[in-house]
Enzyme design. Structure first.
Site, mmCIF file in Angstrom:
data_model
loop_
_atom_site.group_PDB
_atom_site.id
_atom_site.type_symbol
_atom_site.label_atom_id
_atom_site.label_comp_id
_atom_site.label_asym_id
_atom_site.label_seq_id
_atom_site.Cartn_x
_atom_site.Cartn_y
_atom_site.Cartn_z
ATOM 1 N N ASN A 169 -42.136 -46.321 -8.691
ATOM 2 C CA ASN A 169 -43.565 -45.999 -8.760
ATOM 3 C C ASN A 169 -44.398 -46.607 -7.623
ATOM 4 O OD1 ASN A 169 -43.334 -48.560 -9.809
ATOM 5 N ND2 ASN A 169 -44.692 -48.213 -11.540
ATOM 6 N N GLU A 264 -39.712 -58.249 -12.827
ATOM 7 C CA GLU A 264 -40.844 -57.651 -13.545
ATOM 8 C C GLU A 264 -40.316 -56.367 -14.160
ATOM 9 O OE1 GLU A 264 -43.225 -55.253 -14.631
ATOM 10 O OE2 GLU A 264 -44.014 -55.038 -12.600
ATOM 11 N N CYS A 298 -46.368 -50.034 -14.752
ATOM 12 C CA CYS A 298 -45.975 -51.033 -15.750
ATOM 13 C C CYS A 298 -47.214 -51.649 -16.385
ATOM 14 C CB CYS A 298 -45.077 -52.092 -15.132
ATOM 15 S SG CYS A 298 -45.808 -52.840 -13.693
HETATM 16 O O1 G3H Z 1 -45.731 -50.636 -12.096
HETATM 17 C C1 G3H Z 1 -45.901 -51.832 -11.911
HETATM 18 C C2 G3H Z 1 -46.883 -52.302 -10.948
HETATM 19 O O2 G3H Z 1 -46.680 -53.671 -10.691
HETATM 20 C C3 G3H Z 1 -48.290 -52.028 -11.379
HETATM 21 O O3 G3H Z 1 -49.162 -52.238 -10.340
HETATM 22 O O4 G3H Z 1 -51.298 -52.523 -11.588
HETATM 23 O O5 G3H Z 1 -51.280 -52.087 -9.146
HETATM 24 O O6 G3H Z 1 -50.661 -50.288 -10.739
HETATM 25 P P1 G3H Z 1 -50.678 -51.750 -10.471
#
Ligand code: G3H
Length: 496
Positions: A169, A264, A298
């Protein structure tokens, strides 16, 4: 355009090359891996299927390069990172184009990801110069039984080779959030990009190549997880693993050797809404938090826990906003775009159907075409439904109505995840109490969960991960403390 101009070197016919020893190479396997465009569901790109032997060569090269890099002055390391950041931003268009085609990220968000990544690398260079430029001096007479005859000097030194495995993502941003800290701290870096997102990552790596980093210091190997996945994570040359993704991370942490891990692994971020909240703010944040990039974050809001007395009003406001979202291809900058794979879409559908059978209220009609799923709010979800606990990673959001704050906190803490959460209330005292009670790495007060700004600490509890990220924490995590103790023949007291 991707694979052309300065990026022509990274393409071999129809297959993108991998990066080792400062060169772009075709794998000796003669095989490639297809990357399917989530929108067209046709093969968009191909990358090399690297072999275990090639991974071994990369590790050997990285080991040699790291030794020299660790002797490179900190300011020079920072200078190269600043250069890479500028090149990355200069080439945002072709990299964003890959993100659109490989992971169906809306065009505007794809550009934002690349620009954010350049900023992250620059900030890392600056932060590294500050924190790695400082050490500690300890004197012995503070500990009982000692005179002041020992001076301990401690500083931070690199770990060696850092293995970085980012998720689909954010294949660029979550790669540089590992690459930048590793390099400024004097480590070599081996990148294994996700299959979908690999071509964007290869373009990003080429920007580091163009900046002039020494050969072998950065490598990028592509291929099948079944062939090189475990081989990489269990490789004796690896001194640190930074992984972002799903529960594969749990398996990695069980198999990895005695190396520092930064993991993570997703979340089920709860949004607790109290009666006194600003309900327009709540609705705006539920839509932004739950549905941006079609819920494939996430940190997306993944369950709304709302006081019954305000639930009808908020559900109505959210529905009005969902009706305005543009659904379609990422090229048209739609808000909701196809999810990354057909199997992801099938998984999401499974959660939706389970909720339907068990009596959830569908606020919109469930609609799917290929990988494209229309935004859906599920009201009156109960704890016996899978969607109350599982992470859809798609544009479907459950609402659980609660009658007390304790009920909301109980549901949040019963999850095996603990990444982020949020609470909406005008009462700051209540907000702090609830934040303290929520078993989440971060709690946002009056805003949806988010990792950024990228220098903030970012960590998950329970199955959401190990260690803390964010620029400073990642730099520290990718170093170890080295001490030198000066032993004087007799105690020495300053100004004594
Ligand atoms: O998908 C996991 C990422 O660490 C989320 O990052 O809060 O910038 O979308 P974000």
């Amino acid at each position: 355009m991707a694979g052309t101009g300065v990026f022509a070197d990274i393409l071999d016919g129809e297959v993108y090359k991998y990066y080792a020893d400062g060169e772009w190479r075709a794998s000796g396997s003669g095989k490639s891996v297809a990357i399917v465009n989530p929108t067209t569901r046709q093969t968009q790109y191909r990358v090399q299927a690297c072999t275990q032997e090639e991974v071994n060569k990369v590790m050997e090269g990285a080991k040699v390069a790291q030794k020299a890099w660790a002797r490179t002055p900190l300011w020079k390391r920072a200078e190269l990172l600043h250069k890479a950041a500028a090149i990355l931003k200069e080439h945002k268009a072709p990299i964003a184009e890959c993100l659109v085609k490989e992971i169906a990220k809306p065009a505007k968000d794809a550009v934002t990801e690349v620009v954010r990544s350049g900023d992250l690398v620059s900030y890392t260079a600056e932060e590294g110069v500050r924190i790695l430029g400082e050490g500690k001096l300890l004197v012995s007479d503070s500990f009982p039984g000692n005179e002041r005859n020992k001076y301990c000097l401690s500083s931070k030194v690199p770990l060696g080779i850092v293995l970085a495995i980012p998720p689909f993502n954010y294949p660029v941003n979550l790669a540089v959030s590992k690459i930048g800290p590793a390099l400024i701290a004097g480590n070599a870096l081996v990148l294994k990009p996700p299959t979908q997102g690999a071509v964007a990552a290869l373009h990003m790596v080429h920007c580091f190549h163009l900046a002039g980093f020494p050969k072998g210091l950065i490598s990028c190997v592509t291929g099948k997880g079944s062939e090189i996945g475990d081989f990489l994570t269990m490789h004796p040359g690896v001194n640190c693993i930074s992984f972002t993704g799903g529960d594969t991370g749990i398996a990695i942490s069980k198999k990895a050797g005695m190396v520092p891990l930064q993991m993570e692994l997703g979340g089920k971020d709860a949004c607790i809404v109290l009666e006194d909240a600003d309900l327009d703010l709540v609705a705006a944040n539920i839509v932004k938090g739950g549905f941006s990039y079609s819920g494939q974050r996430c940190t997306a809001v993944k369950v709304v826990l709302i006081m019954e007395t305000v639930a009808d009003t908020v559900v109505e406001k959210v529905n009005a906003k969902l009706a305005k979202l543009k659904v379609g291809p990422p090229e048209d900058n739609c808000d909701i775009t196809p999810v990354v794979t057909e199997s992801s879409a099938n998984f999401i559908e499974g959660l939706v159907m389970d909720a339907k059978e068990k009596g959830a209220t569908f606020c919109q009609e469930y609609r799917r075409e290929g990988n494209l799923i229309w935004p859906l709010l599920l009201d009156h979800v109960r704890p016996d439904m899978r969607i109350a606990w599982e992470e859809p990673f798609g544009p479907v959001l459950p609402v659980i109505r609660i009658n007390s704050v304790e009920e909301g906190i109980h549901h949040c803490n019963a999850s095996n995840f603990g990444l982020q959460g949020c609470v909406f209330t005008r009462d700051i005292n209540k907000a702090i109490m609830i934040s303290d009670a929520m078993e989440s790495g971060t709690v946002q007060i009056n805003s949806a969960p988010a990792r950024g700004p990228d220098h903030f600490p970012f960590q998950g509890l329970k199955d959401s991960g190990i260690g803390s990220q964010g620029i400073t924490n990642s730099i520290n995590m990718m170093t170890k403390v080295k001490s030198t103790v000066i032993n004087l023949p007799s105690p020495s007291y300053t100004m004594g």
